[in-house]
Design a protein around this motif. Structure first.
Motif, PDB file in Angstrom:
ATOM      1  N   ARG A  88      34.581   2.903   7.375  1.00 56.12           N
ATOM      2  CA  ARG A  88      35.698   3.842   7.477  1.00 56.12           C
ATOM      3  C   ARG A  88      36.619   3.454   8.638  1.00 56.12           C
ATOM      4  N   ASP A  92      38.776   0.656   7.547  1.00 59.98           N
ATOM      5  CA  ASP A  92      39.640   1.041   6.423  1.00 59.98           C
ATOM      6  C   ASP A  92      39.538   0.035   5.276  1.00 59.98           C
ATOM      7  N   PRO A 100      38.165  -0.877   1.325  1.00 62.81           N
ATOM      8  CA  PRO A 100      37.846  -0.196   0.061  1.00 62.81           C
ATOM      9  C   PRO A 100      36.444  -0.559  -0.425  1.00 62.81           C
ATOM     10  N   LYS A 158      32.206   0.777  -0.879  1.00 56.64           N
ATOM     11  CA  LYS A 158      31.300   1.907  -1.038  1.00 56.64           C
ATOM     12  C   LYS A 158      29.872   1.407  -0.870  1.00 56.64           C
ATOM     13  N   ALA A 176      32.993  -2.657  -4.723  1.00 58.20           N
ATOM     14  CA  ALA A 176      34.413  -2.682  -4.382  1.00 58.20           C
ATOM     15  C   ALA A 176      35.197  -3.078  -5.610  1.00 58.20           C
TER      16      ALA A 176
END
Length: 321
Positions: free
Chosen positions: A90, A93, A95, A97, A120
């Motif tokens: 996070r 930043d 993308p 998971k 991703a």
């Protein structure tokens, strides 16, 4: 003898050779892996099987208190590493998971290894992320990107049928699934109806597809006129699981379910069966007889007028008499 173990509750089963050990259901045993013995729960107690199964890994023994403590510490480390990995992603930043965390501490070449599985939408440059994770977790970091199906396998869940996902329980390899399989099974082509938890086509579409292919190849098509024990009718539907055909009777207009063998012609039944009755005469193959040469078309056309003339003369002779 064969026994089955699972690393997670309701997870995939792994088969072992118990060797000299006889663990009971629910006991913790040691399973040999590439990273050293790991603790797993015995799901199936050792039992004899009729077939000779070879190549199974040998059970490393019953887990001791030290092994259980180490396994519990690794579980806590995986939970902490998951939280740290999510926070670091996070901050960068990216993308990504986080799907799963694997903690290895028994390899001889390294001290500690943390494997982070992530998903991703596209390729991600995570070089800075690896450095920050290694500094935060004080271990060697390895990032592995997985697809949608592997993500569902690692996370687990409940499918549309209400049961645990096949990929997370017993399915080993992912077989190709196409929309054609859904069409052959007369399923709605709505993506929400034929998609699994991963967003791809459900793997269970592959299970019954050969049965539907065999049924469609032998059963009469829709709209075919057939003869049933209840009378003549037209085929209006198929029921593959029960091996029946829905027929609308011509006399009354009502519908009835008939067995596929009842509506097929005797020739189709004979061709479908591989054996003949004991009293039946042996069938001589047609290939043994010399094939008749087809007559030229011009000769057949020339004979027809002669036949007609001969019949015409005969008729005239009878009339004259």
């Amino acid at each position: 003898m064969v026994m089955a173990v699972s690393f997670e509750r309701y997870g995939r089963l792994y088969y072992l050779d118990p060797g000299e050990f006889r663990p009971r259901v629910g006991e913790k045993v040691l399973v040999p892996t590439d990273d050293g013995p790991e603790v797993a729960e015995c799901v199936w107690a050792p039992q004899y099987v009729t077939e000779d199964i070879g190549g199974l890994p040998l059970c490393a023994g019953i887990a001791t208190a030290t092994d259980l403590d180490r396994d519990e510490q690794n579980r806590q480390r995986r939970a902490d590493a998951r939280v740290i990995a999510k926070r670091t992603i996070r901050e960068h930043d990216l993308p990504m998971k986080v799907v799963g965390i694997d903690f290895v501490d028994r390899r001889p070449d390294i001290d500690q290894l943390v494997i982070v599985y992530f998903s991703a939408p596209h390729r991600v440059d995570f070089r800075e992320l690896v450095r920050d994770l290694a500094r935060a977790l004080r271990a060697r970091i390895e990032l592995r990107q997985v697809g949608a199906r592997d993500e569902a396998r690692l996370q687990g869940g409940i499918g549309p049928c209400g049961r645990d996902l096949c990929c997370a329980t017993f399915l080993k390899d992912f077989e190709p699934v196409s929309v054609r399989m859904a069409k052959d099974q007369d399923l709605p082509l709505n993506p929400l109806k034929i998609s699994g938890a991963c967003g791809r086509l459900m793997c269970c579409l592959k299970y019954e597809h050969p049965l539907y292919q065999e049924f469609n190849a032998k059963a009469p098509a829709l709209g075919t006129a057939v003869e049933t024990p209840a009378g003549d009718g037209v085929v209006v539907g198929h029921n593959v699981p029960s091996d029946t055909v829905v027929v609308r009777l011509a006399a009354s207009g009502r519908r009835c379910a008939c067995s596929r063998a009842d509506v097929c012609s005797p020739r189709q039944q004979y061709e479908a069966s591989d054996t003949t009755t004991p009293d039946a005469a042996p069938v001589v193959p047609e290939a043994s007889a010399a094939p008749e040469q087809p007559e030229p078309t011009e000769e057949r056309r020339a004979r027809k007028p002669r036949r007609r003339r001969r019949l015409h003369h005969d008729d005239e002779g009878e009339t004259g008499q």
